[in-house]
Design an enzyme around this catalytic site. Sequence first.
Site, mmCIF file in Angstrom:
data_model
loop_
_atom_site.group_PDB
_atom_site.id
_atom_site.type_symbol
_atom_site.label_atom_id
_atom_site.label_comp_id
_atom_site.label_asym_id
_atom_site.label_seq_id
_atom_site.Cartn_x
_atom_site.Cartn_y
_atom_site.Cartn_z
ATOM 1 N N SER A 4 -29.349 3.522 57.373
ATOM 2 C CA SER A 4 -29.515 4.981 57.360
ATOM 3 C C SER A 4 -30.305 5.467 58.570
ATOM 4 O O SER A 4 -31.103 6.406 58.473
ATOM 5 C CB SER A 4 -30.212 5.441 56.066
ATOM 6 O OG SER A 4 -30.007 6.805 55.842
ATOM 7 N N SER A 48 -29.895 12.021 53.273
ATOM 8 C CA SER A 48 -29.049 11.139 54.090
ATOM 9 C C SER A 48 -27.648 10.930 53.540
ATOM 10 O O SER A 48 -26.838 10.257 54.192
ATOM 11 C CB SER A 48 -29.731 9.780 54.276
ATOM 12 O OG SER A 48 -30.736 9.862 55.257
ATOM 13 N N LYS A 83 -24.850 11.635 55.917
ATOM 14 C CA LYS A 83 -24.258 10.691 56.876
ATOM 15 C C LYS A 83 -22.836 10.295 56.496
ATOM 16 O O LYS A 83 -22.101 9.767 57.336
ATOM 17 C CB LYS A 83 -25.162 9.467 57.019
ATOM 18 C CG LYS A 83 -26.518 9.804 57.636
ATOM 19 C CD LYS A 83 -27.374 8.557 57.839
ATOM 20 C CE LYS A 83 -28.685 8.883 58.562
ATOM 21 N NZ LYS A 83 -29.706 9.457 57.688
ATOM 22 N N LYS A 127 -23.850 5.756 49.761
ATOM 23 C CA LYS A 127 -24.930 6.270 50.596
ATOM 24 C C LYS A 127 -26.071 6.829 49.756
ATOM 25 O O LYS A 127 -25.864 7.624 48.836
ATOM 26 C CB LYS A 127 -24.406 7.368 51.536
ATOM 27 C CG LYS A 127 -25.389 7.721 52.635
ATOM 28 C CD LYS A 127 -25.515 6.594 53.634
ATOM 29 C CE LYS A 127 -26.754 6.688 54.491
ATOM 30 N NZ LYS A 127 -28.014 6.368 53.769
#
Length: 441
Positions: free
Chosen positions: A115, A51, A54, A244
């Site tokens: 997320s 993730s 992202k 993140k």
Amino acid sequence: MVTLLALGIVQKPASAAPAINVNADAAILVEASTGKVLYEKNADVAHGIASMTKMMTEYLLLESVKEGKVKWDQKYSVPADISGMSHNTSLSNVPLRNGGQYTIKDLYHAMAIDSANAAAIAIGQTIGGTKENFVKMMNAKAKELGLKNYHFVNATGLNNRDYSGPGYNLPIVGGKEEENVMSAKDVATLAYRLVNDYPEVLETSSVPQMKFAEGTEDEFLMHNWIKMLDPNSKVYYEGLDGLKTGTTDFAGPCFTGTAKRNGVRFISVVMNVKHDPTVDSYTARFNATEKILNYAFSNFSIKEILPKNAALKNSKTLPVAKGKEKSVKIETNAPVKMVVQNGKDDQYKPKFVVDKKKLTDEDKLTAPVKKGEKVGYVTLESKDKNDLGYLPNAGKSSAQVSVVTKENVEKANWFVLSMRAIGGFFADIWHGVTSTVKSWF
């Protein structure tokens, strides 16, 4: 010497920063204002990013908003397949109602804080029109940002197999088992650009929890996966405000973190962190991040190498053609700063780079010259042969300042220029005569 040592008079050399060993497949540490690399481990090898993907989706969204192509209050209508994925509790998600309408701002918050994978897919479709086009945009932006070792196949970071599940079968780009990959240096470069180009991203990434679609029937309490933000967490880290997390079977536990203390910001990346069985993988990635950031804040600081209005040691003036004065003084128009390892203030030396376009064939400026006219820049060169340099297309230019003229130089009139020419003519004759006479002896 023995006597001096016994008396403790001999000064000990400044100790170097202790080496760190991060137990991960790859890791990197950079200073966030310049992109100066301070530590790296396998930083150029591509690994799964999960993730952390992202961040690219966030970058493209913030860019689209800035350019007016997408609006924060723009509504997105959720189709059945994306709604189906959003209700898969085995994936990180915020539930989206089939046919429900949500603002792009709500979907952005869901993606950045919780997320949410379905929200990321919705944002990608909004920006790119189709999944295929958005993936092309991701790879094109990566190339534009100077990334070297990367490959994007989706907006989320999930394995492509996760795009099919109970009640949904979303189209994919690439193979069924493909997943996004980047090197640690590429992830850090993306984070560097995200934080510097769109610093407002930190306003969202730093939120420990938020209500999605607050005040509607779809209200949902989101919790940030970055537990280092929570003062009540055992992994809380002062000054950390993003960026993140990421975890898949392929990528392992990953985290791109950023923290700011006393005006200095660092960015760290850890990929597929290894950990003791007694520590869960989520905590392990934060422990590794803490280790890197502690190393950064304990051993590095921003130092002023040259003050504003500094004269350069070996380049205090530039010659001027056709001016009332034959040269002009030059100076820095701002202080030159650099992140420096404690005890190594003398590691960098200033280097003046003149703007060749400003000079004649004889390497002179041409009068008239105005005060404050930019004639080049001064940058810093490291004396350390093991210096790790900068991120690609990042901050080397941030660690340099312009060099400008300190005064005006007016153009000389025809009479002065004529006298100089005559003086030069006779000076050449005299030089020739004296050389001849000397040769006789």
